[in-house]
Enzyme design. Structure first.
Site, PDB file in Angstrom:
ATOM      1  N   GLU A 115       0.832  -1.198   0.000  1.00  0.00           N
ATOM      2  CA  GLU A 115       0.000   0.000   0.000  1.00  0.00           C
ATOM      3  C   GLU A 115       0.869   1.251   0.000  1.00  0.00           C
ATOM      4  O   GLU A 115       1.921   1.291   0.630  1.00  0.00           O
ATOM      5  CB  GLU A 115      -0.931  -0.030   1.214  1.00  0.00           C
ATOM      6  CG  GLU A 115      -2.032  -1.060   1.014  1.00  0.00           C
ATOM      7  CD  GLU A 115      -2.894  -1.298   2.241  1.00  0.00           C
ATOM      8  OE1 GLU A 115      -4.095  -1.513   2.075  1.00  0.00           O
ATOM      9  OE2 GLU A 115      -2.367  -1.291   3.358  1.00  0.00           O
ATOM     10  N   CYS A 128       3.659   8.452   1.209  1.00  0.00           N
ATOM     11  CA  CYS A 128       4.106   7.497   2.224  1.00  0.00           C
ATOM     12  C   CYS A 128       4.312   6.156   1.519  1.00  0.00           C
ATOM     13  O   CYS A 128       3.367   5.577   0.998  1.00  0.00           O
ATOM     14  CB  CYS A 128       3.029   7.397   3.303  1.00  0.00           C
ATOM     15  SG  CYS A 128       3.416   6.196   4.579  1.00  0.00           S
ATOM     16  N   CYS A 135       6.051  -6.955   7.860  1.00  0.00           N
ATOM     17  CA  CYS A 135       7.188  -6.511   8.670  1.00  0.00           C
ATOM     18  C   CYS A 135       7.552  -7.650   9.603  1.00  0.00           C
ATOM     19  O   CYS A 135       6.669  -8.295  10.168  1.00  0.00           O
ATOM     20  CB  CYS A 135       6.789  -5.266   9.474  1.00  0.00           C
ATOM     21  SG  CYS A 135       8.147  -4.560  10.420  1.00  0.00           S
ATOM     22  N   CYS A 139       5.528  -4.889  16.513  1.00  0.00           N
ATOM     23  CA  CYS A 139       5.094  -3.840  17.429  1.00  0.00           C
ATOM     24  C   CYS A 139       3.616  -4.077  17.721  1.00  0.00           C
ATOM     25  O   CYS A 139       2.829  -4.275  16.791  1.00  0.00           O
ATOM     26  CB  CYS A 139       5.333  -2.463  16.821  1.00  0.00           C
ATOM     27  SG  CYS A 139       7.068  -2.229  16.391  1.00  0.00           S
ATOM     28  N   CYS A 142       0.691  -2.069  15.971  1.00  0.00           N
ATOM     29  CA  CYS A 142       0.771  -1.822  14.526  1.00  0.00           C
ATOM     30  C   CYS A 142       0.114  -2.942  13.732  1.00  0.00           C
ATOM     31  O   CYS A 142       0.417  -4.117  13.932  1.00  0.00           O
ATOM     32  CB  CYS A 142       2.234  -1.667  14.123  1.00  0.00           C
ATOM     33  SG  CYS A 142       2.463  -1.520  12.340  1.00  0.00           S
ATOM     34  N   CYS A 370      -1.713   6.031   9.612  1.00  0.00           N
ATOM     35  CA  CYS A 370      -0.525   5.350  10.141  1.00  0.00           C
ATOM     36  C   CYS A 370      -0.901   4.050  10.820  1.00  0.00           C
ATOM     37  O   CYS A 370      -1.804   4.024  11.649  1.00  0.00           O
ATOM     38  CB  CYS A 370       0.140   6.175  11.225  1.00  0.00           C
ATOM     39  SG  CYS A 370       0.614   7.779  10.720  1.00  0.00           S
TER      40      CYS A 370
END
Ligand code: SAH
Ligand code: SF4
Length: 395
Positions: A115, A128, A135, A139, A142, A370
């Site tokens: 994305e 962005c 990932c 975290c 997230c 975010c």
């Protein structure tokens, strides 16, 4: 394994398989482009000039078809087309938010999707971009971290996101037209999916291409790389990329940061702060952005604000603190702090002499904010219970 080895195994980049074994010119450094041209028949004496010409067609004018490269001989253009392609990720869907934010879902080799988010503002526009599919870090706040499948993006796929966005907002210059200095896409932030410093070489090569004055030509001061704190790569970022740095700080004690940003168990707050203290000088850049996500009752107390300032002051780091209201996603084990709490926290920071902007949430209606990014093909979501257990929370 040394005690400071990365918390999870780094992942490999799977090179893009191209039709009939053709080589993609996008993402090659100037040297690599020159070598590729020589290897496929360009006489060595001409190679430097041809590299410059082809580079400009690709990155300055946004040309994807060798036939349009009119300053090259026709036969040479045909020869190039037989060997090479100019390929960028393909846009699968494009969503436009009420506030003008655009979210693109792009397909890359292997059927993966990433994305990309474009955020227009009055006098600038920020793109962005993603550095990995998923990932490897986890975290706990997230959404990307819950995605199981991970692969590094190639340099072509990283700079290709910028080229794709320029296509969509129609920002390639028209030959002969007067130069327009107001850019719709003026800034890049590496804040999409993935940990950019776990894919260092590809991110570096892609950003070098984006900065090259004979192409997209964005200043290194308009590129911000956000990392969760891969300490050994921070000095290298200063030396080899020289862009601005943002750090996902998010907690003021190791105990809390270990849970929110688990890479903290490898490199703790003190080690991180030491690496950050050397960054501005080494990269000749200005302030470091401390990103701080506001989680209700977890990291948002007055004491946290005071501790945060104390950390930054102790190491004398030129800093700005960017407070990010937590963006919820399905199954998230946290709640966003109240507006009053965020304002009180911001005020303590401001009183201590630091800028403390509260990040405006953009594109929330299309899940573009975010930490909400996660590709649609990989919704193999963990359950709420599993996420909470991994975050060390009682459910
Ligand atoms: N992996 C890099 C860059 C991508 S994340 C990093 O962690 O820095 C970009 C920013 O969004 C980071 O500061 C990240 O901590 C923050 N973020 C992640 N999930 C979020 C969420 N749900 N709400 C608000 N911010 C979030
Ligand atoms: Fe990865 Fe950054 Fe999300 Fe952490 S916050 S899981 S490092 S993308």
């Amino acid at each position: 394994m040394s005690p400071k080895a990365p918390i999870t195994q780094d992942v490999m980049t799977i090179p893009r398989k191209l039709p009939e074994g053709k080589v993609n010119l996008v993402g090659l450094t100037r040297d690599q482009l020159r070598e590729a041209l020589i290897e496929h028949g360009t006489p060595e004496k001409q190679a430097k000039m041809r590299t410059g010409q082809i580079w400009q067609w690709i990155y300055q004018w946004g040309v994807r078809d060798f036939a349009e490269m009119t300053n090259l001989a026709k036969a040479y253009r045909a020869q190039l087309a037989e060997t090479f392609v100019i390929e960028i990720p393909e846009v699968v869907t494009r969503q436009v938010s009420e506030d003008g934010t655009r979210k693109y879902l792009c397909r890359i080799a292997g059927g993966h999707e990433v994305e990309v988010v474009y955020i227009p503002e009055e006098d600038r526009g920020t793109l962005c971009i993603s550095s990995q599919v998923g990932c490897t870090l986890t975290c706990s706040f997230c959404h990307t971290g819950t995605q199981k499948l991970v692969r590094n993006l190639t340099a072509a796929e990283i700079v290709g996101q910028v080229m794709m966005a320029r296509d969509d907002i129609e920002e390639w210059p028209v030959p002969g037209a007067p130069k327009d200095e107001t850019r719709l896409l003026s800034n890049i932030v590496l804040m999409g999916m993935g940990e950019p410093l776990y894919n260092f070489e590809n991110v570096r090569d892609a950003m070098k291409i984006a900065m090259d004055p004979e192409g997209i030509s964005l200043s290194r001061r308009r590129i911000t790389l956000s990392t969760s704190g891969v300490v050994p790569e921070i000095a290298r970022t200063a030396e080899e990329i020289g862009c601005l740095l943002a750090i996902s700080f998010h907690a003021t004690t190791d105990e809390t940061r270990d849970v929110l940003v688990p890479i903290n168990k490898r490199w703790n707050i003190e080690e991180l702060l030491q690496a950050l203290a050397s960054y501005p000088k080494a990269s000749n850049s200005e302030r470091i952005t401390f990103e701080y996500v506001m989680l209700d009752g977890v990291n948002d107390s007055d004491e946290d604000a005071h501790r945060l300032i104390a950390h930054i002051k102790r190491h004398n780091i030129p800093a700005k603190i960017n407070l990010i209201p937590f963006n919820e996603w399905p199954g998230a084990p946290y709640k966003r702090s109240s507006n009053n709490r965020i304002r009180a926290f911001a005020n303590i920071i401001y009183q201590a002499g630091y800028a403390s902007p509260i990040r405006k949430t953009r594109g929330e209606d299309i899940m573009a904010a975010c930490g909400q990014l996660k590709s649609a093909t990989e919704r193999a979501r963990k359950s709420r219970k599993q996420i909470a257990a991994e975050a060390g929370l009682q459910n």
